[in-house]
Design a protein around this motif. Sequence first.
Motif, PDB file in Angstrom:
ATOM      1  N   GLY A  47     -10.607  -8.695   5.185  1.00 40.38           N
ATOM      2  CA  GLY A  47     -10.834  -7.263   5.394  1.00 40.38           C
ATOM      3  C   GLY A  47     -12.269  -6.868   5.102  1.00 40.38           C
ATOM      4  O   GLY A  47     -12.865  -6.045   5.814  1.00 40.38           O
ATOM      5  N   ILE A  48     -12.851  -7.453   4.059  1.00 44.87           N
ATOM      6  CA  ILE A  48     -14.245  -7.163   3.713  1.00 44.87           C
ATOM      7  C   ILE A  48     -15.180  -7.649   4.812  1.00 44.87           C
ATOM      8  O   ILE A  48     -16.079  -6.923   5.253  1.00 44.87           O
ATOM      9  N   ILE A  49     -14.961  -8.866   5.280  1.00 41.98           N
ATOM     10  CA  ILE A  49     -15.810  -9.420   6.343  1.00 41.98           C
ATOM     11  C   ILE A  49     -15.689  -8.575   7.611  1.00 41.98           C
ATOM     12  O   ILE A  49     -16.689  -8.239   8.251  1.00 41.98           O
ATOM     13  N   LYS A  50     -14.472  -8.204   7.945  1.00 42.76           N
ATOM     14  CA  LYS A  50     -14.232  -7.383   9.134  1.00 42.76           C
ATOM     15  C   LYS A  50     -14.935  -6.025   9.010  1.00 42.76           C
ATOM     16  O   LYS A  50     -15.565  -5.546   9.956  1.00 42.76           O
ATOM     17  N   ALA A  51     -14.869  -5.406   7.837  1.00 42.88           N
ATOM     18  CA  ALA A  51     -15.511  -4.107   7.605  1.00 42.88           C
ATOM     19  C   ALA A  51     -17.030  -4.217   7.689  1.00 42.88           C
ATOM     20  O   ALA A  51     -17.692  -3.341   8.252  1.00 42.88           O
ATOM     21  N   LEU A  52     -17.578  -5.288   7.137  1.00 43.68           N
ATOM     22  CA  LEU A  52     -19.024  -5.489   7.209  1.00 43.68           C
ATOM     23  C   LEU A  52     -19.486  -5.622   8.651  1.00 43.68           C
ATOM     24  O   LEU A  52     -20.493  -5.024   9.054  1.00 43.68           O
ATOM     25  N   LYS A  53     -18.740  -6.374   9.444  1.00 43.03           N
ATOM     26  CA  LYS A  53     -19.094  -6.558  10.853  1.00 43.03           C
ATOM     27  C   LYS A  53     -18.963  -5.258  11.645  1.00 43.03           C
ATOM     28  O   LYS A  53     -19.760  -4.984  12.537  1.00 43.03           O
ATOM     29  N   ALA A  54     -17.953  -4.453  11.316  1.00 45.57           N
ATOM     30  CA  ALA A  54     -17.687  -3.220  12.055  1.00 45.57           C
ATOM     31  C   ALA A  54     -18.478  -2.025  11.532  1.00 45.57           C
ATOM     32  O   ALA A  54     -18.516  -0.972  12.165  1.00 45.57           O
ATOM     33  N   GLY A  55     -19.080  -2.179  10.354  1.00 47.04           N
ATOM     34  CA  GLY A  55     -19.799  -1.056   9.756  1.00 47.04           C
ATOM     35  C   GLY A  55     -18.878  -0.026   9.123  1.00 47.04           C
ATOM     36  O   GLY A  55     -19.242   1.130   8.953  1.00 47.04           O
ATOM     37  N   ASP A  56     -17.676  -0.450   8.768  1.00 42.76           N
ATOM     38  CA  ASP A  56     -16.714   0.456   8.119  1.00 42.76           C
ATOM     39  C   ASP A  56     -17.016   0.584   6.634  1.00 42.76           C
ATOM     40  O   ASP A  56     -17.563  -0.331   6.024  1.00 42.76           O
ATOM     41  N   PHE A  57     -16.648   1.702   6.048  1.00 38.81           N
ATOM     42  CA  PHE A  57     -16.843   1.933   4.617  1.00 38.81           C
ATOM     43  C   PHE A  57     -15.575   1.598   3.834  1.00 38.81           C
ATOM     44  O   PHE A  57     -15.620   0.944   2.812  1.00 38.81           O
ATOM     45  N   HIS A  58     -14.427   2.059   4.321  1.00 32.91           N
ATOM     46  CA  HIS A  58     -13.156   1.831   3.629  1.00 32.91           C
ATOM     47  C   HIS A  58     -12.494   0.554   4.121  1.00 32.91           C
ATOM     48  O   HIS A  58     -12.512   0.255   5.310  1.00 32.91           O
ATOM     49  N   VAL A  59     -11.894  -0.179   3.185  1.00 30.03           N
ATOM     50  CA  VAL A  59     -11.163  -1.401   3.516  1.00 30.03           C
ATOM     51  C   VAL A  59      -9.755  -1.279   2.934  1.00 30.03           C
ATOM     52  O   VAL A  59      -9.590  -1.124   1.721  1.00 30.03           O
ATOM     53  N   PHE A  60      -8.751  -1.304   3.803  1.00 29.77           N
ATOM     54  CA  PHE A  60      -7.344  -1.300   3.419  1.00 29.77           C
ATOM     55  C   PHE A  60      -6.767  -2.617   3.940  1.00 29.77           C
ATOM     56  O   PHE A  60      -6.282  -2.675   5.070  1.00 29.77           O
ATOM     57  N   PRO A  61      -6.849  -3.693   3.154  1.00 29.96           N
ATOM     58  CA  PRO A  61      -6.640  -5.041   3.683  1.00 29.96           C
ATOM     59  C   PRO A  61      -5.209  -5.507   3.948  1.00 29.96           C
ATOM     60  O   PRO A  61      -5.001  -6.359   4.794  1.00 29.96           O
ATOM     61  N   ASP A  62      -4.238  -4.984   3.246  1.00 29.20           N
ATOM     62  CA  ASP A  62      -2.871  -5.497   3.386  1.00 29.20           C
ATOM     63  C   ASP A  62      -1.959  -4.421   3.963  1.00 29.20           C
ATOM     64  O   ASP A  62      -2.385  -3.288   4.161  1.00 29.20           O
ATOM     65  N   SER A  63      -0.713  -4.772   4.240  1.00 28.06           N
ATOM     66  CA  SER A  63       0.191  -3.844   4.934  1.00 28.06           C
ATOM     67  C   SER A  63       0.469  -2.564   4.144  1.00 28.06           C
ATOM     68  O   SER A  63       0.488  -1.476   4.716  1.00 28.06           O
ATOM     69  N   ILE A  64       0.652  -2.654   2.853  1.00 24.67           N
ATOM     70  CA  ILE A  64       0.894  -1.445   2.047  1.00 24.67           C
ATOM     71  C   ILE A  64      -0.372  -0.597   1.989  1.00 24.67           C
ATOM     72  O   ILE A  64      -0.328   0.627   2.141  1.00 24.67           O
ATOM     73  N   ALA A  65      -1.506  -1.233   1.801  1.00 30.59           N
ATOM     74  CA  ALA A  65      -2.774  -0.505   1.775  1.00 30.59           C
ATOM     75  C   ALA A  65      -3.044   0.170   3.117  1.00 30.59           C
ATOM     76  O   ALA A  65      -3.544   1.292   3.167  1.00 30.59           O
ATOM     77  N   LYS A  66      -2.702  -0.494   4.213  1.00 37.33           N
ATOM     78  CA  LYS A  66      -2.917   0.079   5.543  1.00 37.33           C
ATOM     79  C   LYS A  66      -2.100   1.360   5.719  1.00 37.33           C
ATOM     80  O   LYS A  66      -2.559   2.323   6.331  1.00 37.33           O
ATOM     81  N   GLN A  67      -0.895   1.391   5.176  1.00 36.31           N
ATOM     82  CA  GLN A  67      -0.079   2.609   5.239  1.00 36.31           C
ATOM     83  C   GLN A  67      -0.780   3.746   4.500  1.00 36.31           C
ATOM     84  O   GLN A  67      -0.827   4.877   4.980  1.00 36.31           O
TER      85      GLN A  67
END
Length: 85
Positions: A47-67
């Motif tokens: 999730g961190i790597i994906k956010a860095l590549k996308a320029g996102d600030f918030h990272v909600f990496p797992d299914s519960i966090a995504k909710q």
Amino acid sequence: MTQALRELLSEQGTIVLSVHPGPIATDMSDAAGMSEVSQPPALVADGIIKALKAGDFHVFPDSIAKQMGDAYKSFAQNVVEVSSS
């Protein structure tokens, strides 16, 4: 605090992320009795790597966090991430 660090450290090229994991398979989640719902730690790293590549600030990496992230998204975009410039 994370938003302030993001703004302050961006001047020197440092990227700050706000990472919000749910139950991740660690000793801490085991001790909290969450072993059955915990998800692999690699989700956080991915999730961190994906956010860095996308320029996102918030990272909600797992299914519960995504909710939680889905519920928080509007607030984050309209209040937390609004630029003062």
